[in-house]
Design a protein around this motif. Structure first.
Motif, PDB file in Angstrom:
ATOM      1  N   ALA A  63      -4.290  17.076  -8.586  1.00 61.49           N
ATOM      2  CA  ALA A  63      -4.047  16.941  -7.149  1.00 61.49           C
ATOM      3  C   ALA A  63      -3.190  15.708  -6.865  1.00 61.49           C
ATOM      4  CB  ALA A  63      -5.372  16.860  -6.405  1.00 61.49           C
ATOM      5  N   GLY A  64      -3.486  14.600  -7.548  1.00 58.20           N
ATOM      6  CA  GLY A  64      -2.690  13.391  -7.369  1.00 58.20           C
ATOM      7  C   GLY A  64      -1.249  13.588  -7.797  1.00 58.20           C
ATOM      8  N   VAL A 108      -3.847  -4.960  -6.942  1.00 56.45           N
ATOM      9  CA  VAL A 108      -2.941  -4.227  -6.059  1.00 56.45           C
ATOM     10  C   VAL A 108      -3.692  -3.721  -4.829  1.00 56.45           C
ATOM     11  CG1 VAL A 108      -1.577  -2.116  -5.861  1.00 56.45           C
ATOM     12  CG2 VAL A 108      -1.297  -3.605  -7.854  1.00 56.45           C
ATOM     13  N   ALA A 109      -4.913  -3.191  -5.047  1.00 57.63           N
ATOM     14  CA  ALA A 109      -5.720  -2.705  -3.919  1.00 57.63           C
ATOM     15  C   ALA A 109      -6.040  -3.840  -2.949  1.00 57.63           C
ATOM     16  CB  ALA A 109      -7.004  -2.066  -4.430  1.00 57.63           C
ATOM     17  N   CYS A 110      -6.310  -5.025  -3.480  1.00 59.07           N
ATOM     18  CA  CYS A 110      -6.602  -6.175  -2.617  1.00 59.07           C
ATOM     19  C   CYS A 110      -5.380  -6.580  -1.803  1.00 59.07           C
ATOM     20  CB  CYS A 110      -7.094  -7.346  -3.460  1.00 59.07           C
ATOM     21  SG  CYS A 110      -8.765  -7.132  -4.124  1.00 59.07           S
ATOM     22  N   LEU A 111      -4.189  -6.521  -2.420  1.00 55.90           N
ATOM     23  CA  LEU A 111      -2.967  -6.830  -1.678  1.00 55.90           C
ATOM     24  C   LEU A 111      -2.779  -5.871  -0.509  1.00 55.90           C
ATOM     25  CD1 LEU A 111      -0.354  -7.567  -4.514  1.00 55.90           C
ATOM     26  CD2 LEU A 111      -1.383  -9.214  -2.946  1.00 55.90           C
ATOM     27  N   VAL A 112      -2.985  -4.576  -0.775  1.00 59.00           N
ATOM     28  CA  VAL A 112      -2.827  -3.578   0.284  1.00 59.00           C
ATOM     29  C   VAL A 112      -3.853  -3.802   1.386  1.00 59.00           C
ATOM     30  CG1 VAL A 112      -2.998  -1.117   0.825  1.00 59.00           C
ATOM     31  CG2 VAL A 112      -1.794  -1.869  -1.239  1.00 59.00           C
ATOM     32  N   LEU A 113      -5.109  -4.010   1.007  1.00 59.63           N
ATOM     33  CA  LEU A 113      -6.172  -4.210   1.999  1.00 59.63           C
ATOM     34  C   LEU A 113      -5.890  -5.442   2.850  1.00 59.63           C
ATOM     35  CD1 LEU A 113      -8.971  -3.507   3.182  1.00 59.63           C
ATOM     36  CD2 LEU A 113      -9.978  -4.904   1.361  1.00 59.63           C
ATOM     37  N   TYR A 114      -5.466  -6.532   2.201  1.00 62.03           N
ATOM     38  CA  TYR A 114      -5.287  -7.780   2.933  1.00 62.03           C
ATOM     39  C   TYR A 114      -4.061  -7.729   3.848  1.00 62.03           C
ATOM     40  CZ  TYR A 114      -5.023 -12.752   3.956  1.00 62.03           C
ATOM     41  OH  TYR A 114      -4.974 -13.951   4.612  1.00 62.03           O
ATOM     42  N   TYR A 115      -2.917  -7.271   3.288  1.00 61.10           N
ATOM     43  CA  TYR A 115      -1.672  -7.368   4.048  1.00 61.10           C
ATOM     44  C   TYR A 115      -1.378  -6.150   4.914  1.00 61.10           C
ATOM     45  CZ  TYR A 115      -0.566 -11.589   1.473  1.00 61.10           C
ATOM     46  OH  TYR A 115      -0.599 -12.861   0.954  1.00 61.10           O
ATOM     47  N   ARG A 116      -1.947  -4.988   4.604  1.00 56.32           N
ATOM     48  CA  ARG A 116      -1.692  -3.810   5.425  1.00 56.32           C
ATOM     49  C   ARG A 116      -2.796  -3.542   6.435  1.00 56.32           C
ATOM     50  NH1 ARG A 116       2.355  -0.250   3.738  1.00 56.32           N
ATOM     51  NH2 ARG A 116       2.009   0.615   5.820  1.00 56.32           N
ATOM     52  N   VAL A 117      -3.986  -4.152   6.218  1.00 53.46           N
ATOM     53  CA  VAL A 117      -5.120  -3.881   7.105  1.00 53.46           C
ATOM     54  C   VAL A 117      -5.620  -5.162   7.771  1.00 53.46           C
ATOM     55  CG1 VAL A 117      -7.434  -2.919   7.296  1.00 53.46           C
ATOM     56  CG2 VAL A 117      -5.791  -1.880   5.708  1.00 53.46           C
ATOM     57  N   LEU A 118      -6.076  -6.114   6.966  1.00 57.13           N
ATOM     58  CA  LEU A 118      -6.736  -7.297   7.530  1.00 57.13           C
ATOM     59  C   LEU A 118      -5.760  -8.219   8.266  1.00 57.13           C
ATOM     60  CD1 LEU A 118      -9.222  -8.180   4.633  1.00 57.13           C
ATOM     61  CD2 LEU A 118      -9.639  -6.831   6.708  1.00 57.13           C
ATOM     62  N   THR A 119      -4.599  -8.482   7.667  1.00 56.80           N
ATOM     63  CA  THR A 119      -3.645  -9.384   8.313  1.00 56.80           C
ATOM     64  C   THR A 119      -3.143  -8.846   9.650  1.00 56.80           C
ATOM     65  OG1 THR A 119      -2.961 -10.362   6.208  1.00 56.80           O
ATOM     66  CG2 THR A 119      -1.421 -10.562   8.050  1.00 56.80           C
ATOM     67  N   PRO A 120      -2.716  -7.564   9.743  1.00 58.87           N
ATOM     68  CA  PRO A 120      -2.333  -7.045  11.067  1.00 58.87           C
ATOM     69  C   PRO A 120      -3.492  -7.050  12.063  1.00 58.87           C
ATOM     70  CG  PRO A 120      -1.469  -5.636   9.335  1.00 58.87           C
ATOM     71  CD  PRO A 120      -2.414  -6.585   8.672  1.00 58.87           C
ATOM     72  N   THR A 172       0.803   8.463  -0.889  1.00 53.96           N
ATOM     73  CA  THR A 172       0.922   7.826  -2.206  1.00 53.96           C
ATOM     74  C   THR A 172      -0.370   7.120  -2.585  1.00 53.96           C
ATOM     75  OG1 THR A 172       3.293   7.501  -1.863  1.00 53.96           O
ATOM     76  CG2 THR A 172       2.252   6.180  -3.579  1.00 53.96           C
ATOM     77  N   TYR A 173      -1.014   6.480  -1.612  1.00 53.80           N
ATOM     78  CA  TYR A 173      -2.279   5.797  -1.898  1.00 53.80           C
ATOM     79  C   TYR A 173      -3.313   6.795  -2.425  1.00 53.80           C
ATOM     80  CZ  TYR A 173      -0.388   1.976   0.960  1.00 53.80           C
ATOM     81  OH  TYR A 173       0.393   0.962   1.467  1.00 53.80           O
TER      82      TYR A 173
END
Length: 456
Positions: free
Chosen positions: A147-148, A214-226, A179-180
């Motif tokens: 599926a991926g 990589v998951a932490c970068l996405v969580l921090y900069y795409r979710v928490l920072t905004p 993609t995620y």
């Protein structure tokens, strides 16, 4: 102020990115290549004697699979929009890296699937299609991995330039976010079936660490920072003001906007929380330096989203991400500066025109438009030029409709010492390419032509 017209030679060059002498790009690329070498070393360590076609095929399938997994991590990392990377390297270069990583990921994925299935079929002495069914249905974690893979291939197809041009930005944006999900679905099978991980706890730990970072970068900069930015500043539409045919400025009110950290020349990604505009974030540059409670973007209606900006109502809530971009004063290396703008490329250059430190006579803005009516923010630009002793040159079509061009001869006529200038360039792709060629022909080195593209 003056107007010029002429015809240029055809565009020949690729638009430049940030000069490498000031950019961490070489260090970043070296680290990425070092990781790839580490993946190759892992494969080499666990590869024994290769005998026969089946071993060659499965060995090649293993290395392409490992490299594909590594590229997936890099791909998602580049989607994290790390401000340090985008502001130091430049959003346009980071976007090109992401596109290149995507192409390599798809190529490695296809090679991995074909080689592994062929290798297993040769080992089992079965047909290729039968072996494909066995791999998908019988091996652990393979249904999720399949599926991926399907999702990644679909994202790859829709990201091709020809396909992108035929779909709405919002459609492409939401497909790209899958993609995620694709990487998440494919991750488990790498550890469950990968011979390089099954009997090597350190390798497993390193792979987990890579993907967790990589998951932490996405969580921090795409979710928490905004989320933190928008809770702190609480941005809403204040007013929408027409500037030129099809061009509108959106004044935005919020709290402590001067602490947003946005530098002149930068942009944010904006999501207007109203019907038809909330489901995708679009990049628009700031067209005025943020004040304590007000800031402004200026938008030309070129698509569904940008055209809808004109109908925004005061009080509409806004979700912003950023700031991003490297088209800032940090790129400057010379005392004299020329800015070349076309269309709404004037928006980031307008803020630089107002704030870039320069002595009277050292700052010139060349603004290309078809007609005087299309010169957005004209009154402000003229006031800034008068106040700062800067030059403002309009490049307009002739009265008979002859298309105005930016050429090396015209640039030298405006600035005989143009080869001693830094140049900031922003506008539609066709104009930017032609202007870049003209600047190079006029003697401006690539390292002093600063450009940033907002193309997907």
């Amino acid at each position: 102020m003056a107007t010029v017209t002429d015809r240029p030679p055809p565009a020949r060059h690729r638009l430049p990115g940030m000069p490498w002498r000031r950019s961490p790009a070489p260090l970043f690329l070296a680290a990425a290549w070092a990781g790839g070498v580490g993946v190759l070393a892992l494969w080499w360590r666990d590869t024994g004697t290769v005998v026969g076609t089946a071993d060659w095929l499965t060995g090649a399938g293993r290395i392409t699979g490992l490299l594909c997994g590594y590229m997936c991590a890099l791909l998602v990392g580049l989607m994290a929009r790390v401000p340090w990377l985008e502001s130091r390297v430049g959003t346009d270069r980071a976007t090109r890296w992401h596109a290149s990583a995507g192409r390599w990921t798809i190529a490695l994925l296809l090679a991995h699937i074909v080689l592994i299935v062929l290798g297993y079929a040769a080992q089992a002495h079965t047909g290729v299609l039968r072996q494909l069914g066995t791999v998908v249905l019988d091996l652990p974690e393979m249904l999720k991995a399949t599926a991926g893979a399907v999702i990644l291939l679909a994202v790859g197809v829709t990201s091709a330039r020809a396909a992108r041009r035929r779909m709405r930005y919002e459609t492409w944006y939401h497909l790209h976010l899958l993609t995620y999900a694709a990487v998440f679905l494919a991750f488990a099978h790498q550890l469950a079936l990968g011979a390089d991980f099954v009997s090597a706890p350190p390798a497993r730990a390193a792979w987990y660490t890579l993907y967790l970072c990589v998951a932490c970068l996405v969580l921090y900069y795409r979710v928490l920072t905004p989320a933190r930015l928008n809770l702190r500043h609480r941005i809403r539409v204040e007013a929408v003001v027409p500037e030129a045919p099809g061009v509108y400025s959106v004044w935005l009110r919020g709290r402590r906007l001067d602490r947003l950290g946005a530098r002149p020349g930068q942009f944010l990604r904006w999501r207007f929380l109203t019907s038809g505009m909330w489901n995708a974030a679009h990049p628009y540059s700031l067209s005025a330096v943020p004040r304590d409670d007000l800031m402004r973007i200026t938008v030309k209606g070129l698509g569904d989203h940008s055209a809808a900006v004109a109908a925004l109502r005061p009080g509409t809530r806004v979700w912003a991400e950023g700031p991003y971009g490297a088209l800032t004063a940090a790129r400057r290396s010379r005392q004299k500066v020329l800015m070349v703008a076309g269309g709404t490329g004037i928006t980031p250059l307008r803020t630089l025109f107002e704030t870039l430190p320069a002595a009277p006579g050292d700052l010139t803005l060349l603004y290309r438009a078809r007609t005087p009516e299309e010169l957005a923010l004209r009154g402000e630009l003229e006031a800034i030029a008068a106040r700062r002793g800067a030059r403002l040159v309009y490049v307009l079509n002739g009265r008979d409709g002859t298309r105005a061009r930016i050429t090396a001869d015209r640039l030298r006529a405006v600035l005989p010492d143009i080869d001693r200038h830094d140049v900031y360039l922003c506008g539609p792709r066709g104009l930017s390419l032609a202007a870049y060629d003209a600047l190079r022909d006029a003697g401006v080195p690539t390292s002093r032509i600063h450009h940033e593209s907002f193309e997907l």
